[in-house]
Write a protein that holds these residues in place. Structure first.
Motif, PDB file in Angstrom:
ATOM      1  N   VAL A 107       0.668  -1.225   0.123  1.00 22.13           N
ATOM      2  CA  VAL A 107      -0.052  -0.170  -0.144  1.00 22.13           C
ATOM      3  C   VAL A 107       0.827   1.331  -0.021  1.00 22.13           C
ATOM      4  CG1 VAL A 107      -1.571   1.375   1.468  1.00 22.13           C
ATOM      5  CG2 VAL A 107      -2.190  -1.143   1.217  1.00 22.13           C
ATOM      6  N   LEU A 108       1.818   1.084   0.908  1.00 25.03           N
ATOM      7  CA  LEU A 108       2.742   2.526   0.945  1.00 25.03           C
ATOM      8  C   LEU A 108       3.558   2.597  -0.175  1.00 25.03           C
ATOM      9  CD1 LEU A 108       3.689   2.219   4.777  1.00 25.03           C
ATOM     10  CD2 LEU A 108       2.270   4.130   3.717  1.00 25.03           C
ATOM     11  N   LEU A 109       4.116   1.526  -0.952  1.00 22.11           N
ATOM     12  CA  LEU A 109       4.930   1.575  -2.038  1.00 22.11           C
ATOM     13  C   LEU A 109       4.079   2.226  -3.086  1.00 22.11           C
ATOM     14  CD1 LEU A 109       7.581   1.097  -3.604  1.00 22.11           C
ATOM     15  CD2 LEU A 109       6.897  -1.252  -3.955  1.00 22.11           C
ATOM     16  N   ILE A 110       2.815   1.690  -3.273  1.00 21.74           N
ATOM     17  CA  ILE A 110       2.009   2.120  -4.550  1.00 21.74           C
ATOM     18  C   ILE A 110       1.827   3.397  -4.370  1.00 21.74           C
ATOM     19  CG2 ILE A 110      -0.359   1.899  -5.412  1.00 21.74           C
ATOM     20  CD1 ILE A 110      -0.114  -1.357  -4.907  1.00 21.74           C
ATOM     21  N   ARG A 111       1.247   4.165  -3.327  1.00 18.13           N
ATOM     22  CA  ARG A 111       0.741   5.503  -2.785  1.00 18.13           C
ATOM     23  C   ARG A 111       1.973   6.377  -2.893  1.00 18.13           C
ATOM     24  NH1 ARG A 111      -4.335   5.949  -2.075  1.00 18.13           N
ATOM     25  NH2 ARG A 111      -5.693   4.464  -0.867  1.00 18.13           N
ATOM     26  N   TYR A 112       3.051   6.123  -2.391  1.00 17.97           N
ATOM     27  CA  TYR A 112       4.302   6.955  -2.111  1.00 17.97           C
ATOM     28  C   TYR A 112       5.655   6.551  -2.753  1.00 17.97           C
ATOM     29  CZ  TYR A 112       0.501   8.533   1.359  1.00 17.97           C
ATOM     30  OH  TYR A 112      -0.443   8.663   1.672  1.00 17.97           O
ATOM     31  N   GLY A 113       5.535   5.444  -3.646  1.00 17.69           N
ATOM     32  CA  GLY A 113       7.007   4.972  -3.974  1.00 17.69           C
ATOM     33  C   GLY A 113       7.978   4.603  -2.982  1.00 17.69           C
ATOM     34  N   ILE A 114       9.186   5.019  -3.265  1.00 14.57           N
ATOM     35  CA  ILE A 114      10.294   4.491  -2.277  1.00 14.57           C
ATOM     36  C   ILE A 114      10.008   5.220  -0.823  1.00 14.57           C
ATOM     37  CG2 ILE A 114      12.784   4.487  -1.931  1.00 14.57           C
ATOM     38  CD1 ILE A 114      11.984   2.541  -4.011  1.00 14.57           C
ATOM     39  N   LYS A 115       9.654   6.520  -0.876  1.00 14.66           N
ATOM     40  CA  LYS A 115       9.496   7.108   0.426  1.00 14.66           C
ATOM     41  C   LYS A 115       8.387   6.483   1.138  1.00 14.66           C
ATOM     42  CE  LYS A 115       6.921  11.011   0.120  1.00 14.66           C
ATOM     43  NZ  LYS A 115       6.512  12.470   0.065  1.00 14.66           N
ATOM     44  N   GLY A 116       7.363   5.838   0.478  1.00 11.09           N
ATOM     45  CA  GLY A 116       6.597   4.980   1.375  1.00 11.09           C
ATOM     46  C   GLY A 116       7.051   3.864   2.368  1.00 11.09           C
ATOM     47  N   ILE A 117       8.231   3.260   1.391  1.00  8.02           N
ATOM     48  CA  ILE A 117       8.767   2.202   2.142  1.00  8.02           C
ATOM     49  C   ILE A 117       9.776   2.699   3.544  1.00  8.02           C
ATOM     50  CG2 ILE A 117      10.697   0.324   1.980  1.00  8.02           C
ATOM     51  CD1 ILE A 117       8.150  -0.250   0.388  1.00  8.02           C
ATOM     52  N   LEU A 118      10.274   3.849   3.262  1.00  9.53           N
ATOM     53  CA  LEU A 118      11.041   4.400   4.484  1.00  9.53           C
ATOM     54  C   LEU A 118       9.990   5.045   5.723  1.00  9.53           C
ATOM     55  CD1 LEU A 118      13.457   5.831   5.702  1.00  9.53           C
ATOM     56  CD2 LEU A 118      12.642   8.084   4.394  1.00  9.53           C
ATOM     57  N   PHE A 119       8.754   5.415   5.250  1.00  5.59           N
ATOM     58  CA  PHE A 119       7.623   5.554   6.074  1.00  5.59           C
ATOM     59  C   PHE A 119       7.424   4.339   6.929  1.00  5.59           C
ATOM     60  CE2 PHE A 119       3.268   5.794   7.510  1.00  5.59           C
ATOM     61  CZ  PHE A 119       3.226   6.818   8.024  1.00  5.59           C
ATOM     62  N   ALA A 120       7.213   2.891   5.992  1.00  3.72           N
ATOM     63  CA  ALA A 120       6.655   1.799   6.627  1.00  3.72           C
ATOM     64  C   ALA A 120       7.753   1.485   7.797  1.00  3.72           C
ATOM     65  CB  ALA A 120       6.526   0.712   5.520  1.00  3.72           C
ATOM     66  N   VAL A 121       9.108   1.490   7.427  1.00  6.80           N
ATOM     67  CA  VAL A 121      10.072   1.091   8.475  1.00  6.80           C
ATOM     68  C   VAL A 121      10.146   2.062   9.644  1.00  6.80           C
ATOM     69  CG1 VAL A 121      12.555   0.989   8.680  1.00  6.80           C
ATOM     70  CG2 VAL A 121      11.560   0.072   6.542  1.00  6.80           C
ATOM     71  N   LEU A 122       9.951   3.305   9.484  1.00  4.35           N
ATOM     72  CA  LEU A 122      10.308   4.220  10.721  1.00  4.35           C
ATOM     73  C   LEU A 122       9.110   3.993  11.318  1.00  4.35           C
ATOM     74  CD1 LEU A 122      12.181   7.086   9.145  1.00  4.35           C
ATOM     75  CD2 LEU A 122      13.062   5.320  10.599  1.00  4.35           C
ATOM     76  N   SER A 123       7.697   3.894  10.818  1.00  5.23           N
ATOM     77  CA  SER A 123       6.576   3.891  11.478  1.00  5.23           C
ATOM     78  C   SER A 123       6.298   2.721  12.608  1.00  5.23           C
ATOM     79  CB  SER A 123       5.288   3.892  10.574  1.00  5.23           C
ATOM     80  OG  SER A 123       5.320   2.836   9.679  1.00  5.23           O
ATOM     81  N   ILE A 124       7.200   1.911  12.418  1.00  4.39           N
ATOM     82  CA  ILE A 124       7.046   0.738  13.393  1.00  4.39           C
ATOM     83  C   ILE A 124       8.301   0.800  14.174  1.00  4.39           C
ATOM     84  CG2 ILE A 124       5.319  -0.822  11.841  1.00  4.39           C
ATOM     85  CD1 ILE A 124       8.061  -2.463  11.133  1.00  4.39           C
ATOM     86  N   PHE A 125       9.117   1.520  14.409  1.00  2.00           N
ATOM     87  CA  PHE A 125      10.192   1.883  14.978  1.00  2.00           C
ATOM     88  C   PHE A 125       9.785   2.527  16.653  1.00  2.00           C
ATOM     89  CE2 PHE A 125      13.929   4.180  16.708  1.00  2.00           C
ATOM     90  CZ  PHE A 125      14.875   3.101  16.534  1.00  2.00           C
ATOM     91  N   PRO A 126      10.305   2.178  17.530  1.00  2.00           N
ATOM     92  CA  PRO A 126      11.255   0.929  17.702  1.00  2.00           C
ATOM     93  C   PRO A 126      10.574  -0.263  18.541  1.00  2.00           C
ATOM     94  CG  PRO A 126      11.260   2.320  19.746  1.00  2.00           C
ATOM     95  CD  PRO A 126      10.406   2.774  18.994  1.00  2.00           C
TER      96      PRO A 126
END
Length: 201
Positions: A107-126
């Protein structure tokens, strides 16, 4: 019967393979159903993220809410591990988490591209630095308990003794501690990470 046969010959369920199969399934579901799941819903769209940016989080209330959910999942897996459905539940849980991850990333990749993957990783940190090893260890613990109950002879079960039981309890307590610390991180640390991330995003 297939699960039982695999268990007898190999000693463990292929939980990581099942997890990655779930990830692939989640990716496929989102990509094939994106016209319905994305275009006709507000799933992680800019409007949703914009409103999240201005939300106020009560960390204490969030902690008790998250703790209740995590402990319920924890206890459910432990209880099911003592039944003949234990292996199926462990496999289903691993697959379900994989589907969730695959769908979230897609979902995040389709909506926002590579920026979405960065969001996905940081949003579940730590918190997921704690949840991932905790869940992996819990599934292996539950699988091992189920195997010791249903796939060993009565003699082997009797000769496990108090030492083995104590080790199982200590391991389970350690896993529970990881979950509790993860809940604290998710409630008191992650909201600040999300606030910074949404300001940047």
């Amino acid at each position: 019967m297939g699960i039982k046969r695999y268990q007898l010959h190999n000693g463990q369920l292929p939980l990581w393979s099942i997890f990655w199969a779930g990830v692939l399934t989640g990716i496929i579901i989102i990509n094939f159903g994106k016209s319905i799941l994305l275009e006709n819903t507000g799933l992680l769209d800019e409007y949703t993220l914009y409103h999240m940016k201005y939300m106020t989080v009560d960390s204490s209330a969030l902690f008790y809410y998250i703790l209740r959910i995590r402990i319920k999942c924890f206890l459910s897996l432990v209880i099911f591990a003592t039944t003949y459905l234990g292996l199926l539940v462990c496999a289903g849980t691993a697959f379900g988490y994989g589907v969730s991850l695959g769908a979230y990333l897609s979902v995040l990749l389709i909506r926002y591209g590579i920026k979405g993957i960065l969001f996905a990783v940081l949003s579940i940190f730590p918190q997921y630095l704690l949840y991932v090893p905790a869940m992996a260890a819990l599934l292996l613990w539950c699988e091992g308990l189920n195997r010791s109950i249903y796939f060993k002879s009565g003699f082997l079960i009797e000769t496990e003794g108090n030492t083995t039981i104590s080790r199982r309890i200590i391991k389970l307590a350690g896993i529970l501690l990881l979950v509790l610390v993860g809940c604290i991180a998710e409630s008191f640390v992650n909201p600040n990470v999300m606030k910074w991330l949404l300001d940047f995003f």
